[in-house]
Design a protein around this motif. Structure first.
Motif, PDB file in Angstrom:
ATOM      1  N   THR A   1      41.105  49.764 -33.385  1.00  9.36           N
ATOM      2  CA  THR A   1      40.083  50.963 -33.369  1.00  9.36           C
ATOM      3  C   THR A   1      40.915  52.240 -33.382  1.00  9.36           C
ATOM      4  O   THR A   1      42.208  52.161 -33.280  1.00  9.36           O
ATOM      5  N   PRO A   2      40.238  53.266 -33.569  1.00  6.09           N
ATOM      6  CA  PRO A   2      40.701  54.599 -33.633  1.00  6.09           C
ATOM      7  C   PRO A   2      41.469  55.016 -32.491  1.00  6.09           C
ATOM      8  O   PRO A   2      41.256  54.472 -31.126  1.00  6.09           O
ATOM      9  N   LEU A   3      42.474  55.649 -32.263  1.00  5.85           N
ATOM     10  CA  LEU A   3      43.369  56.182 -31.236  1.00  5.85           C
ATOM     11  C   LEU A   3      42.494  56.587 -30.001  1.00  5.85           C
ATOM     12  O   LEU A   3      42.582  56.045 -28.879  1.00  5.85           O
ATOM     13  N   GLN A   4      41.522  57.577 -30.193  1.00 11.43           N
ATOM     14  CA  GLN A   4      40.820  58.043 -28.956  1.00 11.43           C
ATOM     15  C   GLN A   4      39.956  56.832 -28.310  1.00 11.43           C
ATOM     16  O   GLN A   4      39.734  56.937 -27.266  1.00 11.43           O
ATOM     17  N   VAL A   5      39.306  56.191 -29.130  1.00 13.54           N
ATOM     18  CA  VAL A   5      38.566  54.880 -28.703  1.00 13.54           C
ATOM     19  C   VAL A   5      39.575  54.016 -27.938  1.00 13.54           C
ATOM     20  O   VAL A   5      39.319  53.574 -26.955  1.00 13.54           O
ATOM     21  N   ARG A   6      40.560  53.732 -28.713  1.00 14.28           N
ATOM     22  CA  ARG A   6      41.553  52.699 -28.114  1.00 14.28           C
ATOM     23  C   ARG A   6      42.072  52.985 -26.634  1.00 14.28           C
ATOM     24  O   ARG A   6      42.037  52.063 -25.973  1.00 14.28           O
ATOM     25  N   LEU A   7      42.095  54.158 -26.428  1.00 13.71           N
ATOM     26  CA  LEU A   7      42.744  54.587 -25.126  1.00 13.71           C
ATOM     27  C   LEU A   7      41.607  54.511 -24.032  1.00 13.71           C
ATOM     28  O   LEU A   7      41.890  53.914 -22.993  1.00 13.71           O
ATOM     29  N   LYS A   8      40.530  54.697 -24.371  1.00 12.28           N
ATOM     30  CA  LYS A   8      39.102  54.448 -23.457  1.00 12.28           C
ATOM     31  C   LYS A   8      39.116  53.024 -23.152  1.00 12.28           C
ATOM     32  O   LYS A   8      38.915  52.607 -22.126  1.00 12.28           O
ATOM     33  N   LEU A   9      39.055  52.190 -24.410  1.00  9.69           N
ATOM     34  CA  LEU A   9      39.057  50.754 -24.110  1.00  9.69           C
ATOM     35  C   LEU A   9      40.119  50.028 -23.522  1.00  9.69           C
ATOM     36  O   LEU A   9      40.057  49.129 -22.715  1.00  9.69           O
ATOM     37  N   PHE A  10      41.533  50.609 -23.697  1.00  3.70           N
ATOM     38  CA  PHE A  10      42.634  50.283 -22.620  1.00  3.70           C
ATOM     39  C   PHE A  10      42.282  50.190 -21.343  1.00  3.70           C
ATOM     40  O   PHE A  10      42.486  49.374 -20.472  1.00  3.70           O
TER      41      PHE A  10
ATOM     42  N   GLY B   1      34.361  51.880  -7.695  1.00  4.68           N
ATOM     43  CA  GLY B   1      32.806  52.010  -8.784  1.00  4.68           C
ATOM     44  C   GLY B   1      31.886  52.770  -7.764  1.00  4.68           C
ATOM     45  O   GLY B   1      31.361  53.908  -8.432  1.00  4.68           O
ATOM     46  N   ALA B   2      31.645  52.907  -6.635  1.00  5.83           N
ATOM     47  CA  ALA B   2      30.808  53.620  -5.834  1.00  5.83           C
ATOM     48  C   ALA B   2      31.366  55.173  -5.613  1.00  5.83           C
ATOM     49  O   ALA B   2      30.581  56.068  -5.728  1.00  5.83           O
ATOM     50  N   GLU B   3      32.354  55.488  -5.660  1.00  2.00           N
ATOM     51  CA  GLU B   3      33.229  56.665  -5.719  1.00  2.00           C
ATOM     52  C   GLU B   3      32.960  57.341  -7.098  1.00  2.00           C
ATOM     53  O   GLU B   3      32.662  58.688  -7.298  1.00  2.00           O
ATOM     54  N   ILE B   4      33.244  56.513  -8.093  1.00  2.00           N
ATOM     55  CA  ILE B   4      32.871  56.922  -9.440  1.00  2.00           C
ATOM     56  C   ILE B   4      31.397  57.557  -9.717  1.00  2.00           C
ATOM     57  O   ILE B   4      30.868  58.481 -10.272  1.00  2.00           O
ATOM     58  N   ALA B   5      30.421  56.602  -9.173  1.00  2.00           N
ATOM     59  CA  ALA B   5      29.036  56.789  -9.173  1.00  2.00           C
ATOM     60  C   ALA B   5      28.382  57.792  -8.546  1.00  2.00           C
ATOM     61  O   ALA B   5      27.661  58.463  -8.750  1.00  2.00           O
TER      62      ALA B   5
ATOM     63  N   PRO C   1      42.343  56.666 -14.218  1.00  2.00           N
ATOM     64  CA  PRO C   1      41.895  56.939 -15.688  1.00  2.00           C
ATOM     65  C   PRO C   1      40.497  56.518 -15.615  1.00  2.00           C
ATOM     66  O   PRO C   1      39.462  56.960 -16.535  1.00  2.00           O
ATOM     67  N   LEU C   2      40.015  55.378 -15.019  1.00  2.00           N
ATOM     68  CA  LEU C   2      38.622  54.751 -15.012  1.00  2.00           C
ATOM     69  C   LEU C   2      37.503  55.919 -14.860  1.00  2.00           C
ATOM     70  O   LEU C   2      36.588  56.062 -15.162  1.00  2.00           O
ATOM     71  N   GLY C   3      38.001  56.694 -13.875  1.00  2.00           N
ATOM     72  CA  GLY C   3      36.935  57.735 -13.166  1.00  2.00           C
ATOM     73  C   GLY C   3      36.855  59.112 -14.243  1.00  2.00           C
ATOM     74  O   GLY C   3      35.997  59.715 -14.387  1.00  2.00           O
ATOM     75  N   GLN C   4      37.863  58.987 -15.311  1.00  2.00           N
ATOM     76  CA  GLN C   4      37.816  59.947 -16.252  1.00  2.00           C
ATOM     77  C   GLN C   4      37.022  59.442 -17.460  1.00  2.00           C
ATOM     78  O   GLN C   4      36.298  60.311 -18.262  1.00  2.00           O
ATOM     79  N   VAL C   5      36.930  58.173 -17.623  1.00  2.00           N
ATOM     80  CA  VAL C   5      36.231  57.488 -18.823  1.00  2.00           C
ATOM     81  C   VAL C   5      34.957  56.898 -18.524  1.00  2.00           C
ATOM     82  O   VAL C   5      33.917  57.330 -19.409  1.00  2.00           O
TER      83      VAL C   5
ATOM     84  N   GLY D   1      28.834  40.227 -20.024  1.00  2.00           N
ATOM     85  CA  GLY D   1      27.786  41.029 -20.246  1.00  2.00           C
ATOM     86  C   GLY D   1      28.021  42.683 -20.135  1.00  2.00           C
ATOM     87  O   GLY D   1      27.670  43.549 -20.569  1.00  2.00           O
ATOM     88  N   ASN D   2      28.181  42.797 -18.638  1.00  2.00           N
ATOM     89  CA  ASN D   2      28.265  44.247 -18.305  1.00  2.00           C
ATOM     90  C   ASN D   2      29.650  44.827 -18.605  1.00  2.00           C
ATOM     91  O   ASN D   2      29.477  46.141 -18.820  1.00  2.00           O
ATOM     92  N   VAL D   3      30.620  44.044 -18.696  1.00  2.00           N
ATOM     93  CA  VAL D   3      31.696  44.794 -19.453  1.00  2.00           C
ATOM     94  C   VAL D   3      31.516  45.270 -20.809  1.00  2.00           C
ATOM     95  O   VAL D   3      32.048  46.388 -21.288  1.00  2.00           O
ATOM     96  N   MET D   4      30.885  44.442 -21.450  1.00  2.00           N
ATOM     97  CA  MET D   4      30.501  44.769 -23.094  1.00  2.00           C
ATOM     98  C   MET D   4      29.846  46.002 -22.969  1.00  2.00           C
ATOM     99  O   MET D   4      29.924  47.055 -23.755  1.00  2.00           O
ATOM    100  N   TRP D   5      28.675  46.082 -22.309  1.00  5.13           N
ATOM    101  CA  TRP D   5      27.843  47.210 -22.204  1.00  5.13           C
ATOM    102  C   TRP D   5      28.473  48.315 -21.613  1.00  5.13           C
ATOM    103  O   TRP D   5      28.194  49.513 -22.465  1.00  5.13           O
ATOM    104  N   MET D   6      29.254  48.279 -20.578  1.00  6.07           N
ATOM    105  CA  MET D   6      30.087  49.427 -20.089  1.00  6.07           C
ATOM    106  C   MET D   6      30.982  49.987 -21.323  1.00  6.07           C
ATOM    107  O   MET D   6      30.831  51.201 -21.312  1.00  6.07           O
ATOM    108  N   SER D   7      31.570  49.183 -21.921  1.00  2.81           N
ATOM    109  CA  SER D   7      32.380  49.553 -23.158  1.00  2.81           C
ATOM    110  C   SER D   7      31.597  50.277 -24.126  1.00  2.81           C
ATOM    111  O   SER D   7      32.008  51.548 -24.655  1.00  2.81           O
TER     112      SER D   7
END
Length: 258
Positions: free
Chosen positions: A28-37, A70-74, A87-91, A131-137
């Motif tokens: 995937t493109p770089l900026q997409v890749r960083l989020k997926l990582f 997860g609750a903190e980010i939510a 970084p998950l909190g940023q993505v 299923g949820n990991v795919m949806w989140m991504s």
């Protein structure tokens, strides 16, 4: 996003723990890749949290730690300092962060050695995790129809589960409700039906969101193998050759199809 030390650590974790998803992200493109990582590193951490200790209480605490993140980010808060959680909190958006609780609750099955109550319970586990990991991504990257993405995530989850069966049994787990060849075929058919549903639904999955679906680029081939040659599951022989894997990934990446 910048390729900082946290992202680098996430990428290294995914490369070690989930090489297939790593390959998909690298296509995937770089900026997409960083989020997926980051998202795939979270999945790797969440997946191994229940296995952190033979003591169920310690494993429960590890799973709960991610529920708290997860609750903190939510709630719109900055999550606790951690090379994946930060970084998950940023993505991840607060809305999508609610999915972490569903994933964590499903992952509690991994802590214990109880069999699933029935096939529906196994399918729900795979839908709530893969299923949820795919949806989140997908929803993090772009606009996507939730039904289509969840269906594809379930197909990917079934394929991954069938590949993991020998190792799960070595860990004294009971991963199948019906471990016969017919039972394997029944689960594979559920995965293939979900794959077909992901392609047949009318909702849109835009170009950006489709990058997340690359993670399941082998699912169809694996599910068809399990259906026609179910004995390969116990042998740990599901999957494509390296050449076919690369060719299939290139095709999916170029065409945007799944």
């Amino acid at each position: 996003m910048q390729f900082d030390d946290d992202i680098r650590a996430c990428a290294e974790l995914v490369q070690r723990a989930d090489p297939d998803r790593f390959q998909a992200a690298m296509a995937t493109p770089l900026q997409v890749r960083l989020k997926l990582f980051v998202l795939y590193a979270f999945n790797a951490e969440m997946s191994r949290a229940p296995w952190a200790s033979q003591e169920s209480m310690i494993a429960e605490m590890r799973v709960q730690w991610w529920r708290d993140v997860g609750a903190e980010i939510a709630e719109g808060k900055t999550p606790r300092r951690h090379y994946v959680a930060t970084p998950l909190g940023q993505v991840l958006s607060p809305k999508l962060a609610h999915e972490i609780d569903t994933i964590a609750e499903a992952r509690r099955w991994d802590i214990y050695r109880d069999p699933f109550d029935d096939l529906d319970a196994l399918v729900k586990y795979l839908a709530d995790t893969a299923g949820n990991v795919m949806w989140m991504s997908a929803a993090t990257l772009g606009q996507a129809d939730e039904e289509r993405v969840h269906a594809f995530g379930l197909a990917h989850g079934v394929a991954s589960w069938l590949r993991a069966l020998p190792e799960l049994e070595r860990q004294n787990r009971v991963p199948m409700v019906d471990g016969t060849l017919e039972g394997v075929q029944a689960l594979a058919q559920i995965g293939l039906d979900a794959l077909q549903n992901s392609r047949g639904a009318s909702g849109v999955v835009d170009k950006e969101a489709r990058h997340a679906l690359l993670a399941g680029w082998q699912s169809g081939a694996i599910l068809r193998q399990a259906l026609t040659q179910p004995e390969r599951v116990a042998q740990g022989a599901l999957g494509m050759s390296e050449f076919r894997k690369r060719l299939r990934l290139m095709w999916c990446s170029t065409t945007g199809r799944w």
